[in-house]
Design a protein around this motif. Structure first.
Motif, PDB file in Angstrom:
ATOM      1  N   LEU A   1       0.825  -1.208   0.000  1.00 29.83           N
ATOM      2  CA  LEU A   1       0.000   0.000   0.000  1.00 29.83           C
ATOM      3  C   LEU A   1       0.864   1.266   0.000  1.00 29.83           C
ATOM      4  CD1 LEU A   1      -2.877   1.230   0.331  1.00 29.83           C
ATOM      5  CD2 LEU A   1      -2.482   1.155   2.778  1.00 29.83           C
ATOM      6  N   HIS A   2       1.984   1.231   0.720  1.00 28.06           N
ATOM      7  CA  HIS A   2       2.870   2.393   0.777  1.00 28.06           C
ATOM      8  C   HIS A   2       3.501   2.681  -0.578  1.00 28.06           C
ATOM      9  CE1 HIS A   2       2.719   1.315   5.122  1.00 28.06           C
ATOM     10  NE2 HIS A   2       2.602   2.622   5.218  1.00 28.06           N
ATOM     11  N   ALA A   3       3.832   1.645  -1.318  1.00 30.87           N
ATOM     12  CA  ALA A   3       4.424   1.824  -2.649  1.00 30.87           C
ATOM     13  C   ALA A   3       3.416   2.487  -3.589  1.00 30.87           C
ATOM     14  CB  ALA A   3       4.878   0.487  -3.203  1.00 30.87           C
ATOM     15  N   ARG A   4       2.155   2.046  -3.530  1.00 32.86           N
ATOM     16  CA  ARG A   4       1.128   2.665  -4.379  1.00 32.86           C
ATOM     17  C   ARG A   4       0.888   4.118  -3.981  1.00 32.86           C
ATOM     18  NH1 ARG A   4      -4.196  -0.676  -4.547  1.00 32.86           N
ATOM     19  NH2 ARG A   4      -3.738  -0.856  -2.353  1.00 32.86           N
ATOM     20  N   ARG A   5       0.854   4.376  -2.691  1.00 29.91           N
ATOM     21  CA  ARG A   5       0.631   5.737  -2.208  1.00 29.91           C
ATOM     22  C   ARG A   5       1.776   6.656  -2.638  1.00 29.91           C
ATOM     23  NH1 ARG A   5      -0.356   5.777   3.843  1.00 29.91           N
ATOM     24  NH2 ARG A   5      -2.256   4.741   3.203  1.00 29.91           N
ATOM     25  N   LYS A   6       3.012   6.138  -2.578  1.00 33.98           N
ATOM     26  CA  LYS A   6       4.159   6.934  -3.007  1.00 33.98           C
ATOM     27  C   LYS A   6       4.050   7.266  -4.487  1.00 33.98           C
ATOM     28  CE  LYS A   6       9.145   7.042  -3.183  1.00 33.98           C
ATOM     29  NZ  LYS A   6      10.401   6.350  -2.945  1.00 33.98           N
TER      30      LYS A   6
ATOM     31  N   ARG B   1       1.310   7.576  -6.250  1.00 36.21           N
ATOM     32  CA  ARG B   1       0.267   8.606  -6.400  1.00 36.21           C
ATOM     33  C   ARG B   1       0.781   9.970  -5.964  1.00 36.21           C
ATOM     34  NH1 ARG B   1      -4.152   5.921  -3.328  1.00 36.21           N
ATOM     35  NH2 ARG B   1      -4.201   3.995  -4.493  1.00 36.21           N
ATOM     36  N   ASN B   2       1.538  10.000  -4.868  1.00 34.31           N
ATOM     37  CA  ASN B   2       2.067  11.272  -4.382  1.00 34.31           C
ATOM     38  C   ASN B   2       3.040  11.887  -5.378  1.00 34.31           C
ATOM     39  OD1 ASN B   2       0.578  11.151  -2.059  1.00 34.31           O
ATOM     40  ND2 ASN B   2       2.243  10.354  -0.801  1.00 34.31           N
ATOM     41  N   VAL B   3       3.872  11.065  -6.001  1.00 33.38           N
ATOM     42  CA  VAL B   3       4.807  11.563  -7.003  1.00 33.38           C
ATOM     43  C   VAL B   3       4.037  12.114  -8.203  1.00 33.38           C
ATOM     44  CG1 VAL B   3       6.574  10.860  -8.665  1.00 33.38           C
ATOM     45  CG2 VAL B   3       6.736  10.118  -6.296  1.00 33.38           C
ATOM     46  N   GLY B   4       3.016  11.391  -8.641  1.00 33.38           N
ATOM     47  CA  GLY B   4       2.194  11.861  -9.757  1.00 33.38           C
ATOM     48  C   GLY B   4       1.490  13.173  -9.444  1.00 33.38           C
ATOM     49  N   LEU B   5       0.941  13.268  -8.257  1.00 28.66           N
ATOM     50  CA  LEU B   5       0.260  14.498  -7.847  1.00 28.66           C
ATOM     51  C   LEU B   5       1.249  15.648  -7.725  1.00 28.66           C
ATOM     52  CD1 LEU B   5      -2.419  15.769  -6.983  1.00 28.66           C
ATOM     53  CD2 LEU B   5      -1.896  15.079  -4.649  1.00 28.66           C
ATOM     54  N   GLY B   6       2.438  15.371  -7.214  1.00 28.51           N
ATOM     55  CA  GLY B   6       3.463  16.409  -7.103  1.00 28.51           C
ATOM     56  C   GLY B   6       3.893  16.921  -8.472  1.00 28.51           C
TER      57      GLY B   6
END
Length: 55
Positions: A9-14, A16-21
């Motif tokens: 889950l942390h890998a997927r969240r990271k 998404r965060n990179v994409g949003l950034g």
């Protein structure tokens, strides 16, 4: 090296965060570019402040 294994889950969240950034950085760059183009255009004039002409 980490003592505990990182959850999937942390890998997927990271990701998404990179994409949003990156999306946010692109948006800021577009707004900054538009501002620079507008300010450097020949017909751009700062609006006169009210009361600046002595009235």
């Amino acid at each position: 090296m980490s003592l505990t294994k990182q959850h999937e889950l942390h890998a997927r969240r990271k990701g998404r965060n990179v994409g949003l950034g990156l999306t946010l950085a692109a948006f800021v760059a577009i707004i900054m570019g538009l501002t620079v183009v507008k300010v450097t255009s020949p017909e751009f004039r700062m609006p006169a402040a009210e009361g600046a002409n002595g009235n």
